[in-house]
Design a protein around this motif. Sequence first.
Motif, PDB file in Angstrom:
ATOM      1  N   UNK A  64       0.848  -1.199  -0.105  1.00  0.00           N
ATOM      2  CA  UNK A  64       0.103  -0.142  -0.024  1.00  0.00           C
ATOM      3  C   UNK A  64       0.766   1.043  -0.042  1.00  0.00           C
ATOM      4  N   UNK A  65       0.312   2.369  -0.335  1.00  0.00           N
ATOM      5  CA  UNK A  65       0.869   3.586  -0.535  1.00  0.00           C
ATOM      6  C   UNK A  65       1.706   4.004   0.885  1.00  0.00           C
ATOM      7  N   UNK A  66       0.950   3.775   1.823  1.00  0.00           N
ATOM      8  CA  UNK A  66       1.649   4.278   3.089  1.00  0.00           C
ATOM      9  C   UNK A  66       2.797   3.560   3.643  1.00  0.00           C
ATOM     10  N   UNK A  67       3.012   2.438   3.072  1.00  0.00           N
ATOM     11  CA  UNK A  67       4.580   1.999   3.118  1.00  0.00           C
ATOM     12  C   UNK A  67       5.278   1.769   1.910  1.00  0.00           C
ATOM     13  N   UNK A  68       4.902   0.943   1.040  1.00  0.00           N
ATOM     14  CA  UNK A  68       5.897   0.758  -0.281  1.00  0.00           C
ATOM     15  C   UNK A  68       5.782   1.983  -0.918  1.00  0.00           C
ATOM     16  N   UNK A  69       4.798   2.968  -1.182  1.00  0.00           N
ATOM     17  CA  UNK A  69       4.776   3.995  -1.640  1.00  0.00           C
ATOM     18  C   UNK A  69       5.830   4.961  -1.276  1.00  0.00           C
ATOM     19  N   UNK A  70       5.497   5.171   0.273  1.00  0.00           N
ATOM     20  CA  UNK A  70       6.589   5.909   0.979  1.00  0.00           C
ATOM     21  C   UNK A  70       7.890   5.389   0.875  1.00  0.00           C
ATOM     22  N   UNK A  71       8.312   4.291   0.994  1.00  0.00           N
ATOM     23  CA  UNK A  71       9.731   3.639   0.851  1.00  0.00           C
ATOM     24  C   UNK A  71      10.312   4.034  -0.360  1.00  0.00           C
ATOM     25  N   UNK A  72       9.552   3.840  -1.562  1.00  0.00           N
ATOM     26  CA  UNK A  72       9.909   4.134  -3.066  1.00  0.00           C
ATOM     27  C   UNK A  72      10.318   5.643  -2.911  1.00  0.00           C
ATOM     28  N   UNK A  73       9.476   6.346  -2.588  1.00  0.00           N
ATOM     29  CA  UNK A  73       9.648   7.776  -2.860  1.00  0.00           C
ATOM     30  C   UNK A  73      10.692   8.339  -1.927  1.00  0.00           C
ATOM     31  N   UNK A  74      11.013   7.803  -0.664  1.00  0.00           N
ATOM     32  CA  UNK A  74      11.903   8.419   0.206  1.00  0.00           C
ATOM     33  C   UNK A  74      13.346   7.524  -0.109  1.00  0.00           C
ATOM     34  N   UNK A  75      13.345   6.399  -0.578  1.00  0.00           N
ATOM     35  CA  UNK A  75      14.600   5.569  -0.615  1.00  0.00           C
ATOM     36  C   UNK A  75      15.181   5.427  -1.916  1.00  0.00           C
ATOM     37  N   UNK A  76      14.322   5.135  -2.750  1.00  0.00           N
ATOM     38  CA  UNK A  76      14.441   4.772  -4.185  1.00  0.00           C
ATOM     39  C   UNK A  76      14.097   5.615  -5.275  1.00  0.00           C
ATOM     40  N   UNK A  77      14.158   7.221  -5.044  1.00  0.00           N
ATOM     41  CA  UNK A  77      13.805   8.050  -5.731  1.00  0.00           C
ATOM     42  C   UNK A  77      14.779   8.799  -6.836  1.00  0.00           C
ATOM     43  N   UNK A  78      15.420   7.694  -7.712  1.00  0.00           N
ATOM     44  CA  UNK A  78      16.258   8.146  -8.671  1.00  0.00           C
ATOM     45  C   UNK A  78      16.242   6.632  -9.356  1.00  0.00           C
ATOM     46  N   UNK A  79      16.630   6.977 -10.825  1.00  0.00           N
ATOM     47  CA  UNK A  79      16.578   5.849 -11.644  1.00  0.00           C
ATOM     48  C   UNK A  79      17.530   4.758 -11.370  1.00  0.00           C
ATOM     49  N   UNK A  80      18.597   5.396 -10.999  1.00  0.00           N
ATOM     50  CA  UNK A  80      19.925   4.405 -10.452  1.00  0.00           C
ATOM     51  C   UNK A  80      19.380   3.406  -9.274  1.00  0.00           C
ATOM     52  N   UNK A  81      18.666   3.979  -8.438  1.00  0.00           N
ATOM     53  CA  UNK A  81      18.102   3.439  -7.372  1.00  0.00           C
ATOM     54  C   UNK A  81      16.956   2.608  -7.692  1.00  0.00           C
ATOM     55  N   UNK A  82      16.121   2.960  -8.461  1.00  0.00           N
ATOM     56  CA  UNK A  82      15.110   2.150  -8.940  1.00  0.00           C
ATOM     57  C   UNK A  82      15.373   1.076  -9.525  1.00  0.00           C
ATOM     58  N   UNK A  83      16.308   1.122 -10.561  1.00  0.00           N
ATOM     59  CA  UNK A  83      16.857  -0.077 -11.421  1.00  0.00           C
ATOM     60  C   UNK A  83      17.560  -1.017 -10.541  1.00  0.00           C
ATOM     61  N   UNK A  84      18.428  -0.566  -9.607  1.00  0.00           N
ATOM     62  CA  UNK A  84      18.913  -1.579  -8.718  1.00  0.00           C
ATOM     63  C   UNK A  84      17.948  -2.400  -7.776  1.00  0.00           C
ATOM     64  N   UNK A  85      16.929  -1.678  -7.333  1.00  0.00           N
ATOM     65  CA  UNK A  85      15.866  -2.465  -6.501  1.00  0.00           C
ATOM     66  C   UNK A  85      15.352  -3.495  -7.490  1.00  0.00           C
ATOM     67  N   UNK A  86      14.966  -3.125  -8.636  1.00  0.00           N
ATOM     68  CA  UNK A  86      14.019  -3.952  -9.463  1.00  0.00           C
ATOM     69  C   UNK A  86      14.981  -5.213  -9.914  1.00  0.00           C
ATOM     70  N   UNK A  87      16.238  -4.786 -10.123  1.00  0.00           N
ATOM     71  CA  UNK A  87      17.157  -5.837 -10.688  1.00  0.00           C
ATOM     72  C   UNK A  87      17.670  -6.682  -9.494  1.00  0.00           C
ATOM     73  N   UNK A  88      17.371  -6.458  -8.335  1.00  0.00           N
ATOM     74  CA  UNK A  88      17.599  -7.188  -7.300  1.00  0.00           C
ATOM     75  C   UNK A  88      16.581  -8.422  -7.270  1.00  0.00           C
TER      76      UNK A  88
END
Length: 144
Positions: free
Chosen positions: A25-49
């Motif tokens: 849900x937004x209150x957790x994963x949404x905030x985690x993505x926005x706060x800690x994975x908010x760049x292309x490099x971080x988003x790509x590293x997360x998904x590739x994991x």
Amino acid sequence: MGTRSRIAIEKDGKVKSMYCHWDGYLEYNGKMLFDYYNSEEKAEALVNNGYASSLRETIEEINSDRVHQDPPEEYDSIVQMLYQEDPLFAEYIYLWKDGEWWVSYSKSTKVQDCYLSERVYFHSNFYPLASELEKLPEDLEVVG
């Protein structure tokens, strides 16, 4: 019971996505993505994991409680991913595209004169995650 989500990145028209079992849900994963994975490099590293039981502030923390290893899935387009993703299985889809996170919700509607079921389930349009997070109460505390 988990609130399941799929987290994806679109790059050069192709889509790569991972499954996350808990707290979609937004209150957790949404905030985690926005706060800690908010760049292309971080988003790509997360998904590739690949698979995550639950999101954490770092990939190392995610891997420390990993139940199993599932690599990311690859698609030729967002449409192909949505056709293959059951809206009952992933209540939220988060997508990194054009330099920001977007979110799609699992929804249903009642259909008249339908043989198999009165309800049809689908994913909504994608909405900017930042705008959706602004709608949450300001005093919301992330628990997890």
